[in-house]
Write an enzyme that holds these catalytic residues in place. Structure first.
Site, short mmCIF file in Angstrom:
data_model
loop_
_atom_site.label_atom_id
_atom_site.label_comp_id
_atom_site.label_asym_id
_atom_site.label_seq_id
_atom_site.Cartn_x
_atom_site.Cartn_y
_atom_site.Cartn_z
CB SER A 63 83.15 61.74 13.93
OG SER A 63 82.32 60.62 14.04
CE1 TYR A 79 85.53 60.22 8.46
CE2 TYR A 79 84.34 58.93 10.10
CZ TYR A 79 84.53 60.11 9.42
OH TYR A 79 83.75 61.20 9.72
CE LYS A 108 86.65 63.34 10.25
NZ LYS A 108 86.79 64.64 9.61
CB SER A 115 70.44 45.21 4.50
OG SER A 115 70.31 44.60 3.24
P1 NAD Z 1 81.18 65.38 2.14
O1 NAD Z 1 81.97 64.32 1.49
O2 NAD Z 1 79.84 65.71 1.59
O3 NAD Z 1 82.04 66.74 2.21
C1 NAD Z 1 83.43 66.76 2.29
C2 NAD Z 1 83.93 67.71 1.22
O4 NAD Z 1 85.36 67.77 1.29
C3 NAD Z 1 83.57 67.25 -0.19
O5 NAD Z 1 82.98 68.33 -0.89
C4 NAD Z 1 84.91 66.85 -0.81
O6 NAD Z 1 84.93 67.08 -2.20
C5 NAD Z 1 85.87 67.73 -0.04
N1 NAD Z 1 87.25 67.23 0.06
C6 NAD Z 1 87.66 65.99 0.42
N2 NAD Z 1 89.00 65.94 0.44
C7 NAD Z 1 89.45 67.17 0.08
C8 NAD Z 1 90.74 67.74 -0.07
N3 NAD Z 1 91.84 67.03 0.14
N4 NAD Z 1 90.84 69.04 -0.44
C9 NAD Z 1 89.72 69.77 -0.66
N5 NAD Z 1 88.47 69.29 -0.54
C10 NAD Z 1 88.34 68.00 -0.15
O7 NAD Z 1 81.05 65.00 3.69
P2 NAD Z 1 80.20 65.66 4.85
O8 NAD Z 1 79.20 64.66 5.29
O9 NAD Z 1 79.75 67.01 4.47
O10 NAD Z 1 81.30 65.74 5.99
C11 NAD Z 1 82.04 66.91 6.24
C12 NAD Z 1 83.04 66.63 7.32
O11 NAD Z 1 82.36 66.19 8.49
C13 NAD Z 1 84.03 65.52 6.97
O12 NAD Z 1 85.30 65.86 7.49
C14 NAD Z 1 83.47 64.31 7.68
O13 NAD Z 1 84.46 63.37 7.98
C15 NAD Z 1 82.89 64.94 8.93
N6 NAD Z 1 81.83 64.15 9.54
C16 NAD Z 1 80.76 63.77 8.78
C17 NAD Z 1 79.75 63.00 9.35
C18 NAD Z 1 78.56 62.55 8.54
O14 NAD Z 1 77.85 61.66 8.98
N7 NAD Z 1 78.30 63.12 7.38
C19 NAD Z 1 79.84 62.62 10.71
C20 NAD Z 1 80.93 63.05 11.46
C21 NAD Z 1 81.93 63.81 10.86
C1 UD1 Z 2 78.70 55.54 10.61
C2 UD1 Z 2 80.14 55.18 10.85
C3 UD1 Z 2 80.80 56.29 11.66
C4 UD1 Z 2 80.65 57.62 10.93
C5 UD1 Z 2 79.18 57.88 10.66
C6 UD1 Z 2 78.96 59.11 9.84
C7 UD1 Z 2 80.33 52.75 10.83
C8 UD1 Z 2 80.55 51.54 11.64
N1 UD1 Z 2 80.23 53.90 11.52
O1 UD1 Z 2 78.05 55.69 11.87
O2 UD1 Z 2 82.16 56.01 11.86
O3 UD1 Z 2 81.17 58.68 11.73
O4 UD1 Z 2 78.60 56.78 9.95
O5 UD1 Z 2 79.45 58.96 8.54
O6 UD1 Z 2 80.25 52.70 9.61
N2 UD1 Z 2 72.05 50.71 9.34
C9 UD1 Z 2 71.29 49.68 8.78
N3 UD1 Z 2 71.30 49.53 7.44
C10 UD1 Z 2 72.02 50.33 6.59
C11 UD1 Z 2 72.79 51.37 7.16
C12 UD1 Z 2 72.80 51.52 8.54
O7 UD1 Z 2 70.63 48.95 9.52
O8 UD1 Z 2 71.99 50.11 5.36
C13 UD1 Z 2 72.03 50.91 10.80
C14 UD1 Z 2 73.38 50.78 11.47
O9 UD1 Z 2 73.61 49.46 11.87
C15 UD1 Z 2 73.23 51.75 12.65
C16 UD1 Z 2 72.30 52.83 12.12
O10 UD1 Z 2 71.62 52.25 11.01
O11 UD1 Z 2 72.58 51.11 13.73
C17 UD1 Z 2 73.04 54.08 11.64
O12 UD1 Z 2 74.05 53.70 10.71
P1 UD1 Z 2 74.91 54.79 9.89
O13 UD1 Z 2 74.00 55.77 9.27
O14 UD1 Z 2 75.84 54.05 8.99
O15 UD1 Z 2 75.71 55.56 11.02
P2 UD1 Z 2 76.68 54.99 12.17
O16 UD1 Z 2 76.87 53.54 12.08
O17 UD1 Z 2 76.20 55.54 13.46
#
Ligand code: NAD
Ligand code: UD1
Length: 338
Positions: free
Chosen positions: A124, A149, A153, A216
């Site tokens: 991330s 979290y 990573k 919000s």
């Molecule tokens: P998600 O929660 O939709 O998918 C994660 C999946 O992993 C889920 O299906 C969950 O059931 C499974 N899981 C969790 N723990 C497990 C375990 N111990 N064994 C087997 N399965 C397990 O999340 P996502 O948004 O698809 O994210 C996927 C990956 O990308 C994650 O590692 C997340 O941290 C990373 N990531 C996500 C974002 C984002 O904004 N969505 C951003 C940066 C990184």
């Molecule tokens: C967040 C996490 C980051 C994680 C990423 C993906 C925090 C501080 N950071 O990133 O660690 O990797 O999600 O899961 O939580 N916002 C609003 N109102 C809301 C939600 C968000 O104004 O209800 C704003 C936030 O202040 C930000 C932007 O929208 O400026 C994006 O927010 P968000 O989608 O939560 O992502 P990140 O904060 O970038």
């Protein structure tokens, strides 16, 4: 070639499974369904017309991993499985380190025993902490993230770094995602938060569908053009393609490779609201509230490294991100449950 996809029933994993199938790979999904539904895999099968092998289980289950690697000839592992709720990680750090760090280590150990050394990890942009430069390139030093979290990573990236020093024949990628949004254009799969969403776009869609009253907006006094936070939102289908391109690269190159997966464009919260209203035709009422702890003003990628080395670049624009989000949300108001 058979790929083990952990967390493949989740949001990004399910879209990447489709991209892998499309590229001619076979897939086995291992997921404990902690934050997902078996229905997502059925939908992937519906879209692709292919069968997806699925095992319900945990990446921390050493015996299960040993059995899977004995039963299947995996050429690579894509590791999405993990917990991702920032606030929850502050309250339950042990759970996050156990699942995200412990789970990754168990998986790497099982791979080592089986002689499978190709690994793609979901990292991330949070590993950059409060970045010193914008846009953020991979040369930008990592910094201690502000929550467990994010730290989990960074810790897994460090484990991968040490492993690649000790055993240079591993072929590994840490993909640093910016802000994934959107859904498959079929409207059949998408992000399905089980609780009130923390992230912006899922929250906006719940307001638009009438499930939540208003958004919000966390602060309008940042040093940005309209005062609200700026992020690099990337369509999940572009992100999924980035995984396939990274895998292809690793098939030829050893070592640990780090790539930002972002578009290089930043949009503010208010721009996101306006774009969603246009795409959906729905009003998204909002109020300005104080800043959220831990948020930074601006975060967007320098994505040249992925473009140069992988030939990858994000192709879908903000309107596609919002249109596809809305199609998924309006076709599935209760996500996979309804
Ligand atoms: P998600 O929660 O939709 O998918 C994660 C999946 O992993 C889920 O299906 C969950 O059931 C499974 N899981 C969790 N723990 C497990 C375990 N111990 N064994 C087997 N399965 C397990 O999340 P996502 O948004 O698809 O994210 C996927 C990956 O990308 C994650 O590692 C997340 O941290 C990373 N990531 C996500 C974002 C984002 O904004 N969505 C951003 C940066 C990184
Ligand atoms: C967040 C996490 C980051 C994680 C990423 C993906 C925090 C501080 N950071 O990133 O660690 O990797 O999600 O899961 O939580 N916002 C609003 N109102 C809301 C939600 C968000 O104004 O209800 C704003 C936030 O202040 C930000 C932007 O929208 O400026 C994006 O927010 P968000 O989608 O939560 O992502 P990140 O904060 O970038």
């Amino acid at each position: 070639m058979m790929i083990l996809v952990t967390g493949g029933a989740g949001y990004i994993g399910s879209h990447t499974v489709l991209a892998l199938l499309d590229a001619g790979y076979q897939v086995l999904v291992l997921d404990n369904l902690a934050n997902s539904s078996r229905e997502a895999i059925h939908r992937v099968e519906q879209i692709s017309g292919a069968e997806v092998a699925f095992v319900e289980g945990d990446v921390r289950d050493r015996a299960l991993l040993g059995q899977l690697f004995a039963d299947y000839d995996f050429s690579a592992v894509m590791h999405f499985a993990g917990l991702k709720a920032v606030g929850e990680s502050v309250e339950k750090p042990l759970m996050y380190f156990d699942n995200n760090v412990g789970g990754s280590i168990h998986l790497l150990e099982a791979m080592k025993v089986a002689g499978v050394k190709r690994f793609v990890f979901s990292s991330s942009a949070t590993v950059y902490g409060e970045p010193a430069e914008m846009p953020i390139s991979e040369r930008c030093p990592t910094a201690r993230p502000t929550n467990p979290y994010g730290l989990s990573k960074l810790m897994v990236e460090q484990v991968m770094q040490e492993l690649s020093v000790a055993e240079p024949d591993w072929q590994m990628a840490a993909l640093r995602y910016f802000n994934p949004v959107g859904a498959h254009e079929s409207g059949l799969i998408g992000e399905d938060p089980s609780d009130i969403p923390n992230n912006l776009v899922p929250y906006i869609s719940k307001v638009a569908i009438g499930e939540l009253v208003q958004l919000s907006v966390f602060g309008d006094d940042y040093n940005t053009p309209d005062g609200t936070g700026v992020r690099d939102y990337i369509h999940v289908l572009d992100l999924a393609q980035g995984h396939v391109d990274a895998l292809r690269y690793l098939e030829k190159e050893a070592g640990l490779h780090v790539w930002n997966l972002g578009t290089g464009n930043g949009y503010s919260v208010l721009e996101m609201v306006a774009a969603f209203e246009v795409a959906s035709g729905q009003a998204v009422p909002y109020q300005i509230v104080p800043r959220r702890a831990g948020d930074i003003a601006t975060c967007y990628a320098d994505s040249h490294k992925a473009a140069t080395e992988l030939g990858w670049r994000a192709e879908r624009d903000l309107n596609a991100m919002m249109t596809d989000t809305w199609r998924w949300q309006s076709n599935n108001p209760k996500g996979y449950r309804g």
